[in-house]
Design a protein around this motif. Structure first.
Motif, short mmCIF file in Angstrom:
data_model
loop_
_atom_site.label_atom_id
_atom_site.label_comp_id
_atom_site.label_asym_id
_atom_site.label_seq_id
_atom_site.Cartn_x
_atom_site.Cartn_y
_atom_site.Cartn_z
N SER A 1 0.84 -1.19 0.00
CA SER A 1 0.00 0.00 0.00
C SER A 1 0.87 1.25 0.00
CB SER A 1 -0.92 0.01 1.22
OG SER A 1 -0.20 0.36 2.39
N ALA A 2 0.34 2.32 -0.57
CA ALA A 2 1.08 3.57 -0.66
C ALA A 2 1.40 4.12 0.73
CB ALA A 2 0.29 4.60 -1.47
N GLY A 3 0.43 4.05 1.64
CA GLY A 3 0.64 4.60 2.97
C GLY A 3 1.71 3.87 3.75
N VAL A 4 1.64 2.54 3.77
CA VAL A 4 2.63 1.77 4.52
C VAL A 4 4.00 1.88 3.86
CG1 VAL A 4 3.27 -0.54 5.29
CG2 VAL A 4 0.89 0.20 5.44
N MET B 1 0.47 8.47 4.41
CA MET B 1 -0.64 7.65 4.93
C MET B 1 -1.97 8.39 4.80
SD MET B 1 0.95 5.59 8.19
CE MET B 1 1.69 7.02 8.98
N LEU B 2 -1.97 9.70 5.03
CA LEU B 2 -3.20 10.48 4.87
C LEU B 2 -3.64 10.47 3.41
CD1 LEU B 2 -2.51 13.57 7.18
CD2 LEU B 2 -4.17 11.73 7.55
N ALA B 3 -2.69 10.66 2.48
CA ALA B 3 -3.04 10.67 1.07
C ALA B 3 -3.57 9.32 0.62
CB ALA B 3 -1.81 11.06 0.23
N SER B 4 -2.97 8.24 1.12
CA SER B 4 -3.44 6.91 0.77
C SER B 4 -4.84 6.65 1.30
CB SER B 4 -2.46 5.85 1.29
OG SER B 4 -2.82 4.56 0.85
N ALA B 5 -5.11 7.15 2.51
CA ALA B 5 -6.45 6.99 3.09
C ALA B 5 -7.49 7.76 2.28
CB ALA B 5 -6.44 7.47 4.53
N VAL B 6 -7.11 8.94 1.77
CA VAL B 6 -8.05 9.76 1.01
C VAL B 6 -8.27 9.22 -0.39
CG1 VAL B 6 -8.40 12.03 -0.04
CG2 VAL B 6 -7.59 11.86 2.32
N PHE B 7 -7.17 8.90 -1.12
CA PHE B 7 -7.29 8.54 -2.52
C PHE B 7 -7.59 7.06 -2.74
CE2 PHE B 7 -4.84 12.48 -2.77
CZ PHE B 7 -5.52 13.14 -3.77
N TYR B 8 -7.08 6.20 -1.85
CA TYR B 8 -7.27 4.76 -2.03
C TYR B 8 -8.11 4.13 -0.93
CZ TYR B 8 -4.19 4.51 -6.03
OH TYR B 8 -3.65 4.66 -7.28
N ARG B 9 -8.66 4.98 -0.05
CA ARG B 9 -9.49 4.47 1.04
C ARG B 9 -8.74 3.40 1.84
NH1 ARG B 9 -11.60 8.37 -0.76
NH2 ARG B 9 -13.81 8.69 -1.22
N GLU B 10 -7.42 3.58 1.98
CA GLU B 10 -6.65 2.62 2.76
C GLU B 10 -7.12 2.63 4.20
OE1 GLU B 10 -2.07 1.53 4.13
OE2 GLU B 10 -2.40 3.08 2.61
N ALA B 11 -7.46 1.47 4.71
CA ALA B 11 -7.98 1.37 6.07
C ALA B 11 -6.83 1.27 7.07
CB ALA B 11 -8.89 0.15 6.19
N PHE B 12 -7.00 1.90 8.21
CA PHE B 12 -6.03 1.82 9.29
C PHE B 12 -6.74 1.37 10.56
CE2 PHE B 12 -3.83 4.57 6.32
CZ PHE B 12 -2.52 4.14 6.41
N PRO B 13 -7.03 0.06 10.66
CA PRO B 13 -7.64 -0.44 11.89
C PRO B 13 -6.68 -0.28 13.06
CG PRO B 13 -6.96 -2.25 10.47
CD PRO B 13 -6.78 -1.00 9.67
N ALA B 14 -7.20 -0.53 14.26
CA ALA B 14 -6.44 -0.22 15.47
C ALA B 14 -5.07 -0.89 15.50
CB ALA B 14 -7.26 -0.62 16.69
N LEU B 15 -5.00 -2.17 15.16
CA LEU B 15 -3.73 -2.90 15.25
C LEU B 15 -2.73 -2.38 14.22
CD1 LEU B 15 -2.54 -5.09 17.01
CD2 LEU B 15 -3.24 -6.79 15.31
N LYS B 16 -3.20 -2.10 13.01
CA LYS B 16 -2.31 -1.56 11.98
C LYS B 16 -1.84 -0.16 12.35
CE LYS B 16 -2.30 -0.66 6.98
NZ LYS B 16 -3.12 -0.71 5.77
N LEU B 17 -2.75 0.63 12.94
CA LEU B 17 -2.39 1.97 13.37
C LEU B 17 -1.37 1.91 14.51
CD1 LEU B 17 -3.23 4.79 12.47
CD2 LEU B 17 -4.92 4.81 14.31
N LEU B 18 -1.52 0.92 15.38
CA LEU B 18 -0.55 0.73 16.46
C LEU B 18 0.83 0.43 15.88
CD1 LEU B 18 0.30 0.28 19.42
CD2 LEU B 18 -0.49 -2.10 19.17
N GLY B 19 0.89 -0.46 14.89
CA GLY B 19 2.16 -0.77 14.27
C GLY B 19 2.78 0.45 13.61
#
Length: 302
Positions: free
Chosen positions: A92-95, A257-275
């Motif tokens: 993913s672009a954000g990660v 990560m913000l751009a990926s969330a906006v343009f690709y709707r990349e999800a950041f659930p709690a565990l992934k956000l923790l990482g």
């Protein structure tokens, strides 16, 4: 006791924020550009655009040919060639924007091994936090982070670290000129690898059939990220010092990560956000807690 540094002027701070924003958004542009095109060819085009016509106006850096070629191969073929390939294969672009910053750790380790640099306890703790965060991301992510994509991204970050040591070995040469002239090195091997892996027909088809949007993305990556981005960043470092400017590069994965969330709707659930938080915390500790991070390891993604 030395006086506290004065705040950055508003113009310089805004310029630094603009460049880190461009570099963060670049990961989304990379993901879009390689969705229907050979990734190594896209990387080759990016460096061709970065080299021409800039080499006509920027003098050749005063470095040995092995430094110039080594830097061009480390950045063009290893760092960006593998990054583009990793993104096409599922990273993913954000990660990706976050994990590429692990170059700081690889730089510190390489500097310790080959240059005798000392890794401080805060840096070691930062590495432990970050690699723990990567393990969390690897287990928490779904299809947006593949194992092969993760591995290629980390090798790409290692290539970036090698280029940092080559900059150190250049002996204070003009780094902007080094970036521009080394961009001449990457296009041919990248294009050759694209033909070998994708076939001549796919390469020619991309060059002849791609629309204006694709070529605008190539121009953004080559001119916006490399020429404009690194030119402004180099000016800021020369004017205000690396210790004040380099830590701002930690905003690149935030914007990515913000751009990926906006343009690709990349999800950041709690565990992934923790990482992601652990990786970012480790980077902050590394950069602000040791001389290698502030002086050598932090050079932003172009």
């Amino acid at each position: 006791m030395p006086p506290a540094p004065s705040p950055l002027p508003a113009r310089s701070l805004l310029l630094a924020l603009l460049i880190t924003f461009i570099w963060g958004v670049n990961f989304v542009v990379i993901k879009w550009s390689v969705s229907d095109a050979p990734p190594l060819l896209v990387a080759a085009l990016r460096f061709a655009v970065a080299a021409f016509p800039a080499v006509l106006f920027v003098g050749r850096p005063q470095v040995p040919a092995r430094i110039l070629w080594g830097y061009g191969l480390a950045v063009g073929v290893v760092q960006f060639g593998l990054l583009y390939l990793a993104v096409q294969l599922g990273m993913s672009a954000g990660v990706a924007s976050l994990l590429m910053q692990t170059q700081a750790f690889f730089t510190a380790l390489l500097a310790a091994r080959f240059l005798g640099e000392r890794i401080t306890p805060p840096q070691m703790l930062g590495m432990a936090l970050a690699f723990g965060g990567m393990a969390v991301i690897g287990t928490a992510s779904g299809g947006d982070v593949t194992l092969i994509g993760l591995g290629l991204t980390l090798v790409a970050a290692l290539g970036w670290a090698v280029s940092n040591l080559l900059v150190r070995a250049s002996g204070g040469a003009n780094v902007f000129a080094l970036v521009i002239w080394s961009s001449l090195v990457a296009p041919l091997p990248l294009a050759g690898l694209a033909v070998l892996t994708e076939g001549w027909g796919n390469v020619v088809g991309t060059l002849t059939d791609s629309g204006a949007t694709f070529w605008a993305a190539v121009l953004f990556m080559g001119l916006g990220n490399t020429v404009l981005g690194f030119g402004v960043w180099s000016w800021l470092i020369q004017r205000h010092g690396a210790a004040r400017i380099a830590p701002l590069s930690l905003l690149v994965p935030v914007f990515g990560m913000l751009a990926s969330a906006v343009f690709y709707r990349e999800a950041f659930p709690a565990l992934k956000l923790l990482g992601a938080g652990l990786v970012l915390a480790g980077l902050v500790l590394h950069v602000l807690g040791g001389r290698v991070g502030a002086r050598l390891a932090v050079r932003p993604v172009r």
